[in-house]
Design a protein around this motif. Structure first.
Motif, short mmCIF file in Angstrom:
data_model
loop_
_atom_site.label_atom_id
_atom_site.label_comp_id
_atom_site.label_asym_id
_atom_site.label_seq_id
_atom_site.Cartn_x
_atom_site.Cartn_y
_atom_site.Cartn_z
N GLY A 1 0.81 -1.21 0.00
CA GLY A 1 0.00 0.00 0.00
C GLY A 1 0.84 1.26 0.00
O GLY A 1 2.07 1.22 0.13
N VAL A 2 0.17 2.40 -0.13
CA VAL A 2 0.91 3.66 -0.27
C VAL A 2 1.61 4.10 1.01
O VAL A 2 2.56 4.86 0.96
N ILE A 3 1.13 3.62 2.15
CA ILE A 3 1.74 4.03 3.41
C ILE A 3 3.17 3.53 3.47
O ILE A 3 4.11 4.25 3.75
N LYS A 4 3.34 2.23 3.15
CA LYS A 4 4.67 1.63 3.20
C LYS A 4 5.50 2.02 1.97
O LYS A 4 6.67 2.32 2.06
N ARG A 5 4.85 2.07 0.81
CA ARG A 5 5.59 2.23 -0.43
C ARG A 5 6.02 3.67 -0.67
O ARG A 5 7.11 3.94 -1.18
N TRP A 6 5.18 4.62 -0.33
CA TRP A 6 5.49 6.02 -0.61
C TRP A 6 5.49 6.89 0.64
O TRP A 6 5.48 8.11 0.55
N ASN A 7 5.45 6.28 1.79
CA ASN A 7 5.46 7.02 3.06
C ASN A 7 4.33 8.02 3.17
O ASN A 7 4.50 9.11 3.72
N PHE A 8 3.16 7.68 2.60
CA PHE A 8 1.99 8.53 2.82
C PHE A 8 1.64 8.51 4.30
O PHE A 8 1.93 7.55 5.01
N ALA A 9 1.00 9.58 4.75
CA ALA A 9 0.55 9.62 6.14
C ALA A 9 -0.72 8.79 6.27
O ALA A 9 -1.55 8.76 5.35
#
Lengths: 140, 268
Positions: free
Chosen positions: B153-161
């Motif tokens: 997911g974007v949290i892990k992959r792109w460090n989204f909050a």
């Protein structure tokens, strides 16, 4: 033997003082004052060992001016010159964190006055491993 | 590979550990099996530059050997092709074996890479690169393949909050949120919008990692900090492209590194 283990052993101390959790110890720690080096003693109870191999550390707890102080030492650091055992304690667990909740006389552990009941720093020692490695080397 | 054309070495990550300097500083290190890397082929701009005996390329298609050699074609660039980590001969294809044979090897190698050079290489097939190529080099760049993390997911992959877990939010905490535009919807989702997907198993170069220690005898490199990938993963190690100017501007840094190394060399 695993190559990483072997390489670690080369950087580890070949002989270690025999001590374990529950022991009251003096840690001889080298500190630098300007150009000079001197030995500072830290006396207290070993409450835990942590990690393995060269990254093994141990935690010593003492009471200074009524306040609990804990210090973690790297077992294989050249700064830790020596550890002398002042007394051995009989313990029933590896981590003595319960001592943190205790004050005064309750922080005392039962002294182990008899012969060793179980291998002491076996858990914390690189010694036996070193022996094994030299044996293995001679076989090769 | 990297920006500067220079020789490097191929290696294998053995794992991480730590070493103590004499002043008691604990240094985290990655231990790398670096080489030896047999030179398998050299590439020359002009065919005539090839060393004697390598100016011919065989085209004997199953016929008697040596009879149908032709002049080796120009490669158009300078490079040294090196290999690392033997592959058992029974697992090699005939093409691999044949290629390895030219540099005097009995079996193929698992990991083969080229190092581009500006000048004609002095090496000839059959030579070997060792950690000695890093003599006097304090920092290296390490290229490897990162650990695979699967669909992420974007949290892990792109460090989204992450979104709120409280304040009335329910069920949606790890989603990306909006991806488009409120007005002018004809533009749709912006190109390159960061979303979930496969993460890891990509080539990554970590620049300017300090060489803490070299062990020429056993071809080991002790590199400060972490390098990409899992243990036993293959690595390409080259002298760093980060300029020396940067390091000479901070003389303290170079000095402390040199001092640390001297200590290690002396102490252990």
């Amino acid at each position: 033997m695993n190559i990483m283990r072997q390489l670690e052993l080369e950087h580890m101390k070949s002989s270690l003082p025999d001590f374990g959790a529950g022991d009251t110890v003096d840690v001889h720690y080298l500190i630098k004052e300007g150009e000079k080096e001197r030995v500072q003693l830290f006396s207290g109870t070993v409450i835990a060992f942590h990690g393995h191999g060269i990254s093994k550390t141990f935690k010593v707890r003492r009471i200074v001016a009524g306040e609990g102080v804990e210090r973690t030492f790297a077992l294989h650091s050249s700064r830790v010159a020596d550890v002398t055992v002042k007394g051995r304690g009989i313990i029933r667990r590896a981590k003595l964190y319960y001592l943190r909740e205790r004050e005064g006389k309750k922080t005392r552990l039962t002294r182990n006055l008899g012969p060793k009941k179980w291998p002491r720093s076996g858990a914390g020692s690189g010694l036996s491993d070193t022996k094994a490695s030299t044996d293995a080397a001679s076989v090769e | 590979m990297t920006g500067r054309n220079t020789l490097g070495i191929l290696g294998k990550k053995l794992g991480m550990s730590q070493v103590f300097l004499d002043d008691g500083t604990c240094v985290p290190v990655t231990i790398v099996q670096a080489g030896p890397c047999p030179v398998m082929q050299v590439k020359m701009v002009n065919a005539a530059e090839h060393p004697e005996g390598h100016r011919k390329a065989s085209i004997n298609k199953g016929k008697k050997s040596g009879k149908h050699d032709r002049a080796r074609a120009a490669d158009g660039y300078y490079a040294v092709q090196v290999g690392f980590d033997e592959r058992a001969a029974r697992l090699c294809s005939k093409a691999e074996l044949g290629h390895a044979k030219k540099s005097g090897l009995d079996s193929g190698l698992r990991f083969i890479r080229e190092f581009r050079l500006d000048k004609a290489p002095t090496q000839v097939p059959g030579d070997s690169l060792t950690v000695s190529v890093f003599e006097g080099i304090s920092h290296v760049d390490v290229t490897g393949t990162t650990k695979g993390r699967g669909w992420t997911g974007v949290i892990k992959r792109w460090n989204f909050a992450t979104q709120d877990h409280t304040h009335g939010n329910s069920k949606v905490t790890r989603r990306a949120g909006g991806i488009g535009r409120q007005y002018n919807t004809s533009h749709g989702v912006p190109k390159g919008k960061k979303m979930g997907g496969q993460y890891g198993v990509e080539q990554v170069t970590i620049q300017k990692l300090e060489v803490v220690k070299t062990d020429a005898e056993r071809n080991l490199l002790y590199i400060r900090g972490a390098v990409p990938g899992h243990a036993n993963g293959y690595l390409v190690i080259t002298p760093t492209v980060k300029n020396e100017r940067e390091m000479s501007e901070k003389p303290g840094m170079a000095v402390s590194n040199a001092a640390a190394k001297a200590m290690i060399a002396k102490g252990r």
